[in-house]
Each structure stands twice: as C-alpha cells, then as structure tokens.
Design a protein around this motif. Structure first.
Motif, PDB file in Angstrom:
ATOM      1  N   GLU A 174     -21.128 -11.486  12.174  1.00 52.30           N
ATOM      2  CA  GLU A 174     -22.410 -10.775  10.908  1.00 52.30           C
ATOM      3  C   GLU A 174     -22.978  -9.558  11.552  1.00 52.30           C
ATOM      4  O   GLU A 174     -23.212  -8.626  10.941  1.00 52.30           O
ATOM      5  N   GLU A 175     -22.998  -9.621  12.875  1.00 51.93           N
ATOM      6  CA  GLU A 175     -23.543  -8.259  13.720  1.00 51.93           C
ATOM      7  C   GLU A 175     -22.529  -7.101  13.114  1.00 51.93           C
ATOM      8  O   GLU A 175     -23.307  -5.956  13.088  1.00 51.93           O
ATOM      9  N   GLU A 176     -21.388  -7.283  13.258  1.00 54.53           N
ATOM     10  CA  GLU A 176     -20.481  -5.983  12.922  1.00 54.53           C
ATOM     11  C   GLU A 176     -20.747  -5.696  11.445  1.00 54.53           C
ATOM     12  O   GLU A 176     -20.796  -4.682  11.124  1.00 54.53           O
ATOM     13  N   MET A 211     -23.721  -5.931   9.857  1.00 56.10           N
ATOM     14  CA  MET A 211     -24.939  -5.372   9.521  1.00 56.10           C
ATOM     15  C   MET A 211     -24.549  -3.721   9.995  1.00 56.10           C
ATOM     16  O   MET A 211     -25.052  -2.900   9.581  1.00 56.10           O
ATOM     17  N   LYS A 212     -23.897  -3.697  11.319  1.00 53.95           N
ATOM     18  CA  LYS A 212     -23.788  -2.240  11.839  1.00 53.95           C
ATOM     19  C   LYS A 212     -22.775  -1.445  10.961  1.00 53.95           C
ATOM     20  O   LYS A 212     -23.247  -0.355  10.567  1.00 53.95           O
TER      21      LYS A 212
END
Length: 162
Positions: free
Chosen positions: A149-151, A153-154
């Motif tokens: 999920e962090e990727e 968002m980025k």
C-alpha cells in the motif's frame, strides 16, 4: 376450444421430439423465470463487464498483456452472481416481491463499481471524484497491482504532482 388445445398439445409434442426443441424450451423456461428481473440482471452483467474493461485498460496502461486470468475471473464472477441471483429470484417469487433480488443486485453492483473506481484511479489519479475516494481505495489498488500500500500511495502522489 378443445380442438385448439388438442392442436397445441400435438404441436408441443412435435417440438419436444427434437434436441433443439428441448434446448429452446429450456431457454424459454429460464427466460420466464428471470423475466420480472431483467433490468437487475442486465445491470449486474453490465457492471461486471465494465469492471473487466477497466481492468484491461489498467493492464494496457501498465504495458502488460491482458491475461486470460481476467477473462476467467469475469466468467467466474458472472457464474457466482448468476447463482446468487437465481436463488434470490426464487425467494422473491415465493414472497411475491422483488425486494430481495434488488438488494442483493445493488450490493453486487456497488462492489463492482468500487473495483472499477480503483482501476479508474490508477489511470486518472487527478480526477476530483476519484481523489476523494483515494484513501479508501488504496487497499483495493494494492491488491490489484500486487504491491504494498505504501508504494501505491507514493505512485499516486507522484502522478498527482505531475
């Protein structure tokens, strides 16, 4: 009157002596079973196919081939949804309403719309409506792209800044 009914029975027996007569009779029986819910069924099928189309668009956008997995998943979804609607149409026929099928179909259409919105956000991260749903759709996008999920968002923040 009796002659007409007798003639009808004779013709029906003639038709049912062929395999195509049985196939056609089965199709008419299924059509009659679902006739009252035709719009609901159309809406579920359309929402499922729209989700598949957006999934294909994401694959093309990412430079990937559209895998046969997507086709199998769409066929599987339609089969599952068809079985669910079949049961609820029967329940509605028993109760003499269309409420149960309508509620189930609405849930199915909303699930497919949610999935379509995730694909749309991947393709069009700057659309206001989709940006309003961004935080809620991150998990769906991450599972579609098979990335953390962090990727996601980025990547979405980078696309918004472009």
């Amino acid at each position: 009157m009796i002659y007409q009914f007798s003639h009808f029975i004779d013709r029906l027996i003639q038709i049912l002596q062929t395999p195509w007569g049985w196939v056609l009779g089965f199709c008419f029986a299924i059509g009659n079973y679902f006739a009252e819910h035709s719009f609901i069924i159309f809406l579920v099928v359309a929402a499922t196919l729209i989700d598949a189309a957006w999934g294909i668009a994401v694959s093309v956008h990412r430079g990937q081939f559209t895998r046969s997995e997507l086709g199998r998943l769409t066929i599987a979804k339609l089969a599952v949804y068809g079985c669910v609607i079949f049961v609820f149409v029967g329940l509605d026929r028993f109760m003499g309403s269309t409420l149960a099928t309508s509620l189930v179909a609405a849930a199915i259409v909303l699930v497919e719309f949610w999935s379509s919105c995730a694909s749309m956000l991947i393709l069009f991260p700057n659309f206001l409506f989709l940006r309003l749903l961004k935080k809620a759709l991150i998990g769906e996008i991450a599972s579609k792209l098979k990335v953390p999920e962090e990727e996601v968002m980025k990547i979405l923040e980078e696309k918004e800044n472009e």
